[in-house]
Design an enzyme around this catalytic site. Structure first.
Site, mmCIF file in Angstrom:
data_model
loop_
_atom_site.group_PDB
_atom_site.id
_atom_site.type_symbol
_atom_site.label_atom_id
_atom_site.label_comp_id
_atom_site.label_asym_id
_atom_site.label_seq_id
_atom_site.Cartn_x
_atom_site.Cartn_y
_atom_site.Cartn_z
ATOM 1 N N ARG A 91 -77.542 85.209 -11.989
ATOM 2 C CA ARG A 91 -78.518 86.258 -11.427
ATOM 3 C C ARG A 91 -78.750 87.394 -12.369
ATOM 4 N NH1 ARG A 91 -76.719 87.373 -5.410
ATOM 5 N NH2 ARG A 91 -74.932 87.230 -6.739
ATOM 6 N N GLU A 102 -63.432 69.568 -3.870
ATOM 7 C CA GLU A 102 -62.021 70.022 -3.674
ATOM 8 C C GLU A 102 -61.766 71.484 -3.603
ATOM 9 O OE1 GLU A 102 -59.033 67.812 -3.814
ATOM 10 O OE2 GLU A 102 -58.473 69.700 -2.643
ATOM 11 N N ILE A 150 -55.012 73.950 -4.287
ATOM 12 C CA ILE A 150 -54.249 73.059 -3.756
ATOM 13 C C ILE A 150 -54.732 71.636 -3.639
ATOM 14 C CG2 ILE A 150 -52.843 72.603 -1.857
ATOM 15 C CD1 ILE A 150 -52.839 75.355 -1.099
ATOM 16 N N GLU A 172 -62.221 91.515 0.456
ATOM 17 C CA GLU A 172 -63.445 92.341 -0.159
ATOM 18 C C GLU A 172 -63.749 93.581 0.808
ATOM 19 O OE1 GLU A 172 -66.469 89.478 -0.495
ATOM 20 O OE2 GLU A 172 -64.799 87.814 -0.910
ATOM 21 N N ASP A 206 -64.139 82.524 7.198
ATOM 22 C CA ASP A 206 -63.815 81.538 6.054
ATOM 23 C C ASP A 206 -62.959 80.467 6.526
ATOM 24 O OD1 ASP A 206 -63.282 81.725 3.022
ATOM 25 O OD2 ASP A 206 -61.581 81.635 3.927
ATOM 26 N N LYS A 250 -63.460 75.987 6.620
ATOM 27 C CA LYS A 250 -62.383 75.115 5.966
ATOM 28 C C LYS A 250 -61.866 74.278 7.047
ATOM 29 C CE LYS A 250 -61.281 78.721 2.411
ATOM 30 N NZ LYS A 250 -60.563 79.696 2.174
ATOM 31 N N GLY A 292 -58.969 82.734 -6.081
ATOM 32 C CA GLY A 292 -58.818 83.327 -7.378
ATOM 33 C C GLY A 292 -59.544 82.564 -8.338
HETATM 34 N N1 HSE Z 1 -61.354 84.665 0.868
HETATM 35 C C1 HSE Z 1 -60.751 83.652 0.705
HETATM 36 C C2 HSE Z 1 -59.124 83.936 1.129
HETATM 37 C C3 HSE Z 1 -60.678 82.936 -0.533
HETATM 38 O O1 HSE Z 1 -58.764 85.020 1.095
HETATM 39 O O2 HSE Z 1 -58.339 82.912 1.061
HETATM 40 C C4 HSE Z 1 -61.865 81.997 -0.413
HETATM 41 O O3 HSE Z 1 -62.021 81.187 0.507
#
Ligand code: HSE
Length: 436
Positions: free
Chosen positions: A48, A131, A138, A192, A203, A207, A306
């Site tokens: 961007r 993945e 992991i 964040e 989040d 998952k 990370g």
């Molecule tokens: N913000 C997420 C965490 C990492 O704290 O695990 C990205 O999914």
């Protein structure tokens, strides 16, 4: 045999993860070429902010036109690490249309609309690997998709968000309150500036949807996942967990129903016994516990976020997709043949830890016990402690009830009825107990 024509890679996004992908592609170029059987060539990097200095990346490769990059027609693999729903979805489907396979780390998109991506990959005979979308470095999705493809997974129980694990770990180890622990997570760069996605469980829910879909060979979307964050967890909850020999974790739990006819997926804080392997997952680490019929119990552990750890997962996928490409084959696509329905939270069978403030007078315990009985919820343990009221006169007590397993609807109905008792001054906390 090394093929000399390189495989061309387009990188969409060059932030924390993308820059690490580019770095590893350059520094490990010879090893990657040897493992794949052909060299990799970074053919373009869509960003961007083109003016930002990007060490190690030829400025001539930088473009702001991601659409033109994926439409070039000579790209072998598109690596999508921009995140979000759009433009990522359109870029990925366009990449398939123009002959590329895709490696993505985009959990939000896969959980929201994986079906569109899988259908496009299948239609064009290309690979979609992801993945890095769950639990960072992991190796988890590939073991579920491939190593356990001959087994029957019944349960996946995991800590899949590092930020919230860090917060709960701090609350547990130092006695800090939620806000104080969140401030520390922010100062250390885990949380964040807007921590909503992590602390409200979005989040982890994305998952959980991806994990449930792969584990049970069905389709589970973000909206199917019951979600509760950890903002209501108090120091008192953590202390109460300790007294029970437990700790509190934000868990993603995907289960096949006992009759095998449906599945559930949920994210919420829960007490787990200190003896459970997940209890020892500290700091911002992730871990996922998988229970399969033949394999038994497996645990996957490591850094879940990370730049470099996530890039490791992306590179692993890139190597796999490139190998497929050279072999003119594709890896396993979406496996959703079971088409199992996703049941609501009301049908989940679980245990509750309920902490009540009650009047300390004859008959109160019997009244409380009657409410549990009326809802067909069996009590496992009761602990009562008398305490002084606000005028220091006594006559009040804390009552902690731990139930046996019961449907969540029965447990929440019990709590609703308890709130209506005159002798119940308040429901101080409710938390599910898992992992036993
Ligand atoms: N913000 C997420 C965490 C990492 O704290 O695990 C990205 O999914």
């Amino acid at each position: 045999m090394m093929r000399t024509r390189p495989l061309k890679v387009a990188l969409l996004g060059c932030g924390v993860v993308g820059s690490e992908v580019a770095r590893i592609m350059t520094t490990h170029a010879d090893d990657l070429a040897a493992r794949i059987g052909a060299p990799l060539e970074l053919a373009g990097v869509a960003v961007r902010r083109p003016s930002k200095v990007r060490e190690g990346i030829d400025p001539a490769l930088i473009t702001t036109d991601a659409t033109a990059l994926v439409k070039r027609g000579d790209i072998d693999v598109v690596v999508e690490v921009i995140g979000g729903i759009e433009p990522a979805r359109t870029l990925i489907t366009t990449a398939f249309e123009h002959g590329a396979s895709v490696v993505s780390a985009n959990k939000a998109l896969l959980a929201e609309d994986g079906a569109t991506l899988f259908a496009a990959a299948e239609k064009h005979g290309k690979d979609l690997y992801y993945e890095a979308a769950v639990a960072g470095a992991i190796p988890l999705l590939r073991p579920l998709r491939e190593s356990l493809a001959g087994d029957k997974v019944n349960r996946v129980l995991g800590i899949v968000n590092g930020t919230t694990n860090f917060i709960l770990d701090r609350m547990d180890s130092s006695g800090a309150g939620y806000s104080e622990a969140l401030d520390e997570a922010t100062a250390l760069g885990y949380a964040e500036a807007d921590p909503t996605a992590d602390v409200e469980g979005f989040d982890a829910a994305a998952k959980a949807a991806i994990l449930a879909g792969i584990a049970f060979h069905t389709r589970v979307r973000l909206d199917d996942v019951h979600r509760e964050g950890l903002t209501e967890v108090t120091s008192a909850d953590i202390a109460s967990a300790r007294r029970m020999g437990c700790t509190v974790k934000l868990l993603a739990i995907c289960e096949r129903a006992a009759d095998g006819k449906s599945v559930t997926a949920r994210v919420h804080p829960a007490m787990i016994p200190l003896s459970h392997p997940l209890a020892s997952v500290r700091e911002a680490y992730n871990a996922v516990f998988v229970e399969a019929e033949a394999a038994g119990q497996l645990m996957f552990y490591g850094p879940g976020a990370g730049g470099a750890p996530t890039a490791s997962a992306v590179l692993g996928d890139l190597v796999a997709v490139c190998r497929n490409r050279l072999g003119e084959s594709t890896g396993p696509g979406e496996s959703a043949y079971t088409r199992l329905p996703v049941s609501s939270m009301a049908e989940v069978v679980t245990r509750y830890h309920i902490s009540l403030d009650v009047a300390d007078k004859p008959g109160v315990l019997a009244q409380v016990a009657t409410v549990f009985a009326e809802h067909d919820v069996s009590i496992d343990t009761v602990r009562q402690q008398g305490r002084l009221d606000s005028e220091g006169l006594g006559g009040e007590a804390s009552l902690v009830v731990v139930t046996h397993r019961a449907p969540d609807a029965a447990l929440s109905g019990t709590v609703e009825a308890l709130r209506k008792l005159d002798t119940v001054r308040g429901v101080a906390s409710i938390m599910r107990v898992e992992g036993e």
